[in-house]
Write a protein that holds these residues in place. Structure first.
Motif, mmCIF file in Angstrom:
data_model
loop_
_atom_site.group_PDB
_atom_site.id
_atom_site.type_symbol
_atom_site.label_atom_id
_atom_site.label_comp_id
_atom_site.label_asym_id
_atom_site.label_seq_id
_atom_site.Cartn_x
_atom_site.Cartn_y
_atom_site.Cartn_z
ATOM 1 N N ASP A 1 0.841 -1.192 0.000
ATOM 2 C CA ASP A 1 0.000 0.000 0.000
ATOM 3 C C ASP A 1 0.878 1.243 0.000
ATOM 4 N N ASN A 2 1.105 1.799 -1.210
ATOM 5 C CA ASN A 2 1.900 3.019 -1.303
ATOM 6 C C ASN A 2 1.014 4.250 -1.497
ATOM 7 N N MET A 3 -0.264 4.077 -1.215
ATOM 8 C CA MET A 3 -1.269 5.137 -1.187
ATOM 9 C C MET A 3 -1.719 5.660 -2.537
ATOM 10 N N TYR A 4 -1.193 5.081 -3.629
ATOM 11 C CA TYR A 4 -1.600 5.507 -4.962
ATOM 12 C C TYR A 4 -1.752 4.292 -5.872
ATOM 13 N N ALA A 5 -2.922 4.161 -6.478
ATOM 14 C CA ALA A 5 -3.120 3.174 -7.537
ATOM 15 C C ALA A 5 -2.823 3.915 -8.822
#
Length: 179
Positions: A34-38
């Protein structure tokens, strides 16, 4: 063990897979990075809950939320999930909250995030954090630098080997894929 980003975790097949793994008690470990951006979409506009692990728990899949920038935290959760899988306990999910310092693809202008955001996360670089932890435990900085140098050399050697290797024969495409 399967790895997916938080964007992939919003697809229906992701939940179908977790549901089947839970029903059949499969030894599956899913790691969500989860790097906070898709791609360029902030998680805050695509996910109704703060974390994906909460949704996995609704499928009776034990889940771990870990600091993906902390090597030890990731290791401990992974060890628990592996023990569960090997003992016949079924699937587990690990959500590792992390950050990608570069764009989603080459040429990504990254207009969707503030430059200050990258620098805020850079202080939590996992390699630096682990090095600091080891130094506090008494490991000499020279030894850490030597290990980093050896690791860089291994990566460079592997890259050179890959670039200089011939393409594999199509007949070998399935070798080592199935057990």
């Amino acid at each position: 063990m399967a790895f997916a980003g938080e964007g992939a975790a919003n697809h229906g097949t992701f939940y179908e897979t977790l549901n089947a793994a839970s029903l059949w008690e499969l030894p599956l470990i899913v790691v969500i990075e989860d790097n906070m951006y898709a791609d360029s979409t902030p998680k805050s506009v695509a996910l109704a809950t703060p974390h994906h692990f909460q949704r996995a728990m609704s499928l009776n899949v034990p889940s771990f939320l870990v600091d993906g920038m902390d090597v030890i935290d990731v290791y401990l959760a992974t060890r628990k999930a592996v023990q569960r899988a090997r003992s016949g306990g079924g699937p587990s999910l690990i959500e590792a909250v992390t950050y990608r310092f570069r764009g989603h693809f080459e040429g990504d202008g990254q207009e969707y995030r503030e430059r200050d955001e990258v620098e805020l996360w850079r202080v939590m670089d996992p390699i630096t954090r682990l090095g600091n932890r080891l130094t506090k435990l008494g490991v000499e900085k020279e030894r850490l630098e030597n290990e980093r140098r050896k690791a860089r050399e291994r990566v460079e050697d592997a890259l050179k080997f890959a670039e200089e290797s011939p393409y594999p024969e199509p007949s070998t495409a399935l070798v080592g894929v199935f057990k």
